[in-house]
Scaffold this motif. Structure first.
Motif, short mmCIF file in Angstrom:
data_model
loop_
_atom_site.label_atom_id
_atom_site.label_comp_id
_atom_site.label_asym_id
_atom_site.label_seq_id
_atom_site.Cartn_x
_atom_site.Cartn_y
_atom_site.Cartn_z
N ALA A 131 -7.72 5.85 14.93
CA ALA A 131 -8.81 6.48 14.20
C ALA A 131 -8.30 7.60 13.31
N ARG A 132 -7.32 8.35 13.79
CA ARG A 132 -6.84 9.48 13.00
C ARG A 132 -6.02 9.02 11.80
N HIS A 133 -5.24 7.96 11.95
CA HIS A 133 -4.51 7.45 10.80
C HIS A 133 -5.48 6.86 9.76
N ARG A 134 -6.50 6.16 10.25
CA ARG A 134 -7.49 5.63 9.32
C ARG A 134 -8.21 6.76 8.59
N ALA A 135 -8.58 7.81 9.32
CA ALA A 135 -9.28 8.94 8.70
C ALA A 135 -8.39 9.68 7.70
N SER A 136 -7.07 9.60 7.89
CA SER A 136 -6.15 10.29 6.98
C SER A 136 -5.93 9.53 5.67
N GLY A 137 -6.52 8.33 5.57
CA GLY A 137 -6.40 7.56 4.34
C GLY A 137 -5.41 6.43 4.39
N ALA A 138 -4.71 6.27 5.52
CA ALA A 138 -3.78 5.14 5.65
C ALA A 138 -4.58 3.84 5.79
N VAL A 139 -4.05 2.78 5.21
CA VAL A 139 -4.69 1.46 5.28
C VAL A 139 -4.32 0.78 6.59
N GLU A 140 -5.32 0.31 7.32
CA GLU A 140 -5.06 -0.43 8.55
C GLU A 140 -4.70 -1.87 8.21
N LEU A 141 -3.59 -2.33 8.78
CA LEU A 141 -3.14 -3.69 8.55
C LEU A 141 -3.79 -4.64 9.56
N HIS A 142 -4.40 -5.70 9.05
CA HIS A 142 -5.02 -6.72 9.89
C HIS A 142 -4.20 -8.00 9.75
N LEU A 143 -3.33 -8.25 10.71
CA LEU A 143 -2.39 -9.36 10.63
C LEU A 143 -2.46 -10.20 11.90
N GLU A 144 -2.30 -11.49 11.73
CA GLU A 144 -2.21 -12.40 12.86
C GLU A 144 -0.75 -12.64 13.22
N PHE A 184 0.83 -1.20 0.00
CA PHE A 184 0.00 0.00 0.00
C PHE A 184 0.87 1.25 0.00
N PRO A 185 0.35 2.36 -0.53
CA PRO A 185 1.12 3.60 -0.48
C PRO A 185 1.40 4.08 0.94
N ARG A 186 0.43 3.83 1.84
CA ARG A 186 0.56 4.28 3.23
C ARG A 186 -0.28 3.35 4.10
N ALA A 187 0.32 2.82 5.15
CA ALA A 187 -0.38 1.83 5.97
C ALA A 187 0.08 1.94 7.41
N PHE A 188 -0.75 1.42 8.33
CA PHE A 188 -0.39 1.48 9.75
C PHE A 188 -0.84 0.21 10.46
N LEU A 189 -0.19 -0.03 11.62
CA LEU A 189 -0.53 -1.16 12.47
C LEU A 189 -1.04 -0.63 13.80
N PRO A 190 -2.26 -1.01 14.22
CA PRO A 190 -2.76 -0.56 15.51
C PRO A 190 -2.06 -1.26 16.66
N ASP A 191 -2.07 -0.61 17.81
CA ASP A 191 -1.44 -1.21 18.98
C ASP A 191 -2.35 -2.27 19.59
N ALA A 192 -1.82 -2.95 20.61
CA ALA A 192 -2.56 -4.05 21.23
C ALA A 192 -3.83 -3.57 21.90
N ALA A 193 -3.85 -2.35 22.38
CA ALA A 193 -5.04 -1.81 23.04
C ALA A 193 -6.14 -1.44 22.06
N GLY A 194 -5.80 -1.32 20.77
CA GLY A 194 -6.79 -1.01 19.76
C GLY A 194 -7.12 0.45 19.59
N MET A 195 -6.39 1.33 20.26
CA MET A 195 -6.65 2.77 20.17
C MET A 195 -5.51 3.53 19.49
N GLY A 196 -4.31 3.03 19.64
CA GLY A 196 -3.15 3.74 19.13
C GLY A 196 -2.54 3.08 17.91
N THR A 197 -1.31 3.48 17.61
CA THR A 197 -0.57 3.01 16.44
C THR A 197 0.85 2.71 16.86
#
Length: 222
Positions: A160-173, A126-139
């Protein structure tokens, strides 16, 4: 293409204030440094990472992290975490304009190189992506391709702010070590349960008693 990671480190005297439930003012600076040392060491051991640039104005942190092999950049322009990360990313791009860049939290003491590699491989799609923290609120990680701006939005509710900025949230196990940052005593215990690096293990043992031994896979191999 290999990644450059930008890791911000606060002045140690002001770091980890929320750990006051577990560690007092005399102990927290050493814990914060230990977290950063184990984070940087694991990041440098990741096969997807070319180099690590630490952003800090703390002389002790800069000295200790440089000894591990990280580059050190000043915390400029003095406008807070996101401004410092944007400045550092621009500094990295000045010498390596096509390099993909990721901002990585400095408080990931259980970080495993191969889990980080899996996250970076996913982010590269992805052009821009992020991984959320374990608590589910941060990055814990924000990654951008070589032709994109980092545009960091760390801080309260950064997921929420990274998602709103257009970054793709990574869902990984199975990348728990890349998500488990440490802000509170409960976070520290969760990281210890995953298996932390040697600097944090030593600091935590002095604070909490002996740290449980690592599982059969060991800390850095998974």
């Amino acid at each position: 293409m290999l990644w450059t990671l930008v890791v911000p480190v606060k002045p140690l005297a002001r770091a980890k204030s929320r750990l006051s439930d577990t560690a007092d003012d005399r102990v927290r600076p050493g814990l914060a440094l230990a977290f950063a040392q184990d984070t940087v060491a694991a990041a440098l051991a990741c096969p997807a990472v070319a180099d690590v640039a630490v952003v800090t104005d703390d002389p002790r942190a800069g000295r200790e992290l440089a000894a591990l092999g990280a580059g050190v950049l000043p915390d400029e322009p003095g406008g807070g975490l996101n401004a410092a990360l944007a400045h550092a990313a621009a500094a990295v791009r000045a010498s390596r304009p096509e390099s993909p860049v990721a901002a990585l939290n400095a408080d990931l003491p259980a970080l495993r190189p191969m889990e980080l590699a899996r996250v970076l491989k996913a982010a590269a799609q992805f052009p821009r992506a992020f991984l959320p923290d374990a608590a589910g609120m941060g990055t814990t990680l924000l990654a951008v391709a070589g032709n994109r701006e980092l545009n960091p939005a760390f801080g309260t509710d950064s997921r929420a702010r990274h998602r709103a900025s257009g970054a793709v949230e990574l869902h990984l196990e199975a990348v728990d070590s890349v998500r488990q940052d440490v802000d509170t005593g409960d976070d520290l215990r969760a990281a210890l349960a995953l298996g932390v690096g040697p600097h944090t293990a030593g600091a935590a043992a002095r604070l909490l008693g002996p740290v449980p031994p690592l599982g059969p896979a060991g800390h850095r191999g998974a």
